[in-house]
Design an enzyme around this catalytic site. Structure first.
Site, PDB file in Angstrom:
ATOM      1  N   HIS A   1      -9.075   1.642   5.031  1.00  0.00           N
ATOM      2  CA  HIS A   1      -7.781   1.803   5.706  1.00  0.00           C
ATOM      3  C   HIS A   1      -7.930   2.790   6.865  1.00  0.00           C
ATOM      4  O   HIS A   1      -8.678   3.764   6.779  1.00  0.00           O
ATOM      5  CB  HIS A   1      -6.726   2.308   4.718  1.00  0.00           C
ATOM      6  CG  HIS A   1      -5.351   2.219   5.271  1.00  0.00           C
ATOM      7  ND1 HIS A   1      -4.836   3.181   6.108  1.00  0.00           N
ATOM      8  CD2 HIS A   1      -4.402   1.259   5.167  1.00  0.00           C
ATOM      9  CE1 HIS A   1      -3.615   2.809   6.471  1.00  0.00           C
ATOM     10  NE2 HIS A   1      -3.325   1.653   5.913  1.00  0.00           N
TER      11      HIS A   1
ATOM     12  N   ASN B   1       0.891  -1.163   0.000  1.00  0.00           N
ATOM     13  CA  ASN B   1       0.000   0.000   0.000  1.00  0.00           C
ATOM     14  C   ASN B   1       0.926   1.209   0.000  1.00  0.00           C
ATOM     15  O   ASN B   1       1.519   1.534   1.023  1.00  0.00           O
ATOM     16  CB  ASN B   1      -0.900  -0.014   1.242  1.00  0.00           C
ATOM     17  CG  ASN B   1      -1.661   1.290   1.416  1.00  0.00           C
ATOM     18  OD1 ASN B   1      -1.734   2.104   0.493  1.00  0.00           O
ATOM     19  ND2 ASN B   1      -2.219   1.504   2.596  1.00  0.00           N
TER      20      ASN B   1
ATOM     21  N   GLU C   1      -5.114  -4.627  10.536  1.00  0.00           N
ATOM     22  CA  GLU C   1      -4.076  -3.619  10.731  1.00  0.00           C
ATOM     23  C   GLU C   1      -4.310  -2.885  12.052  1.00  0.00           C
ATOM     24  O   GLU C   1      -5.108  -1.938  12.103  1.00  0.00           O
ATOM     25  CB  GLU C   1      -4.106  -2.605   9.580  1.00  0.00           C
ATOM     26  CG  GLU C   1      -3.814  -3.217   8.233  1.00  0.00           C
ATOM     27  CD  GLU C   1      -3.134  -2.227   7.303  1.00  0.00           C
ATOM     28  OE1 GLU C   1      -2.139  -2.618   6.692  1.00  0.00           O
ATOM     29  OE2 GLU C   1      -3.575  -1.068   7.208  1.00  0.00           O
TER      30      GLU C   1
ATOM     31  N   GLU D   1      -6.142   5.118   7.853  1.00  0.00           N
ATOM     32  CA  GLU D   1      -5.868   6.535   7.532  1.00  0.00           C
ATOM     33  C   GLU D   1      -7.085   7.190   6.888  1.00  0.00           C
ATOM     34  O   GLU D   1      -7.323   8.379   7.089  1.00  0.00           O
ATOM     35  CB  GLU D   1      -4.623   6.626   6.635  1.00  0.00           C
ATOM     36  CG  GLU D   1      -3.360   6.355   7.439  1.00  0.00           C
ATOM     37  CD  GLU D   1      -2.244   5.690   6.662  1.00  0.00           C
ATOM     38  OE1 GLU D   1      -2.254   5.729   5.422  1.00  0.00           O
ATOM     39  OE2 GLU D   1      -1.354   5.113   7.315  1.00  0.00           O
TER      40      GLU D   1
ATOM     41  N   GLY E   1       3.018   2.427  10.631  1.00  0.00           N
ATOM     42  CA  GLY E   1       3.991   3.493  10.431  1.00  0.00           C
ATOM     43  C   GLY E   1       4.730   3.872  11.705  1.00  0.00           C
ATOM     44  O   GLY E   1       5.407   4.892  11.749  1.00  0.00           O
TER      45      GLY E   1
ATOM     46  N   SER F   1       3.782  -2.072  10.155  1.00  0.00           N
ATOM     47  CA  SER F   1       5.234  -2.197  10.333  1.00  0.00           C
ATOM     48  C   SER F   1       5.754  -3.592  10.003  1.00  0.00           C
ATOM     49  O   SER F   1       6.713  -4.056  10.605  1.00  0.00           O
ATOM     50  CB  SER F   1       5.654  -1.772  11.744  1.00  0.00           C
ATOM     51  OG  SER F   1       5.287  -0.415  11.980  1.00  0.00           O
TER      52      SER F   1
ATOM     53  N   LYS G   1       0.293   4.292  -0.246  1.00  0.00           N
ATOM     54  CA  LYS G   1      -0.234   5.530   0.361  1.00  0.00           C
ATOM     55  C   LYS G   1       0.013   6.705  -0.595  1.00  0.00           C
ATOM     56  O   LYS G   1      -0.023   6.498  -1.799  1.00  0.00           O
ATOM     57  CB  LYS G   1       0.365   5.720   1.755  1.00  0.00           C
ATOM     58  CG  LYS G   1       0.206   4.436   2.598  1.00  0.00           C
ATOM     59  CD  LYS G   1       0.511   4.579   4.038  1.00  0.00           C
ATOM     60  CE  LYS G   1       0.269   3.229   4.730  1.00  0.00           C
ATOM     61  NZ  LYS G   1       0.448   3.294   6.183  1.00  0.00           N
TER      62      LYS G   1
HETATM   63  P1  13P Z   1       3.416   0.399   7.538  1.00  0.00           P
HETATM   64  O1  13P Z   1       3.877  -0.914   6.944  1.00  0.00           O
HETATM   65  O2  13P Z   1       4.164   1.580   7.015  1.00  0.00           O
HETATM   66  O3  13P Z   1       3.328   0.343   9.015  1.00  0.00           O
HETATM   67  O4  13P Z   1       1.918   0.612   7.006  1.00  0.00           O
HETATM   68  C1  13P Z   1       1.026  -0.435   7.101  1.00  0.00           C
HETATM   69  C2  13P Z   1      -0.203  -0.060   6.363  1.00  0.00           C
HETATM   70  O5  13P Z   1      -0.899   0.862   6.739  1.00  0.00           O
HETATM   71  C3  13P Z   1      -0.523  -0.812   5.160  1.00  0.00           C
HETATM   72  O6  13P Z   1      -1.796  -0.520   4.718  1.00  0.00           O
END
Ligand code: 13P
Length: 255
Positions: free
Chosen positions: A98, A13, A170, A100, A176, A216, A15
């Protein structure tokens, strides 16, 4: 539970990262590193990058997806992209729900459900994200919360549709932050989600659905996480932007 009954899927992903030119470059760098993968490999990329990424992925085993879609077929929703538009440009997958999107863009369980249904109607495969906040974990309500998110998101989704659904667990506190859930924590919640699917659709669907872990995940911890019986893949943020790291996770998913 028989892990052999479902596909291992490693998805990036991206982002809000990479221009179309950079997307082309990254996919071209990843492609030779993952060509012998014994798992499905997907890159979910910003809308504007989809076509460039697809061009670079042509003839490879990398599939391209989007990171969101709107719930309406069309209409007065300035700045939005419909599932039909994604399908039209050949996007195969879409990430929905997601954290976010939930945190910054007002996404709710109800709008997640509407988006899931519109994506399915357009023939897309959905990577549906669920997961608890840190406070919710500390409160001890992770099992109920994740089950509820899953159930609301899948409202009106039929047993047949479930072959187009991937679920990504997640934990928001792990995204992150460099704080990965332990393999035991990931396994525990992925199993809760699978039990929830068994309740909704029966054992066969529960056993056939891919449930990923995200938060992560990286080249150092992927193998342990993916070794758990109910963790069938990964949804990778930061590490999916570094070809060698992403390829190492794909290699872990191929074992
Ligand atoms: P990270 O791997 O950067 O923690 O992000 C995970 C994520 O949100 C994947 O959708």
């Amino acid at each position: 539970m028989n892990k052999a009954k479902r596909k291992t899927i490693i998805a990036g992903n991206w982002k809000m990262n990479k221009t179309p030119a950079q997307a082309k470059e990254l996919i071209s760098t990843i492609a030779p590193l993952v060509k012998d993968a014994d798992c499905e490999v997907i890159a979910c990329v910003p809308f504007i990058d989809i076509t460039a990424a697809q061009e670079a992925a042509q003839g490879t085993n990398i599939k391209i997806g989007a990171e969101n879609c709107h719930w309406a077929e069309s209409g007065a929703f300035t700045g939005e992209i419909s599932a039909a538009m994604l399908a039209d440009i050949g996007s195969e997958y879409v990430v929905i729900g997601h954290s976010e999107r939930r945190q910054y863009f007002g996404e709710t369980d109800e709008t997640v459900n509407m988006r899931v249904k519109s994506a399915l109607a357009a023939g897309l495969k959905v990577i549906l994200c669920v997961g608890e906040l840190k406070e919710q974990r500390l409160q001890g309500i992770t099992p109920e919360l994740v089950a509820l998110q899953t159930k609301i998101a899948l409202g009106g989704v039929t047993e047949q549709d479930m072959s187009s659904i991937i679920i990504a667990y997640e934990p928001v506190w792990a995204i992150g932050t460099g704080l990965t859930a332990t393999a035991e924590q990931a396994q525990e919640v992925c199993k809760i989600i699978r039990d929830c699917l068994a309740e909704l659709y029966g054992q066969a669907v529960a056993e056939a659905t891919t449930i990923q872990y995200g938060g992560s995940m990286n080249d150092a911890n992927a193998e342990e996480l993916l070794g758990k019986p109910d963790v069938d893949g990964g949804l990778i943020g930061g590490a999916s932007l570094v070809a060698e790291k992403f390829a190492a996770i794909v290699a872990a998913g191929s074992k």
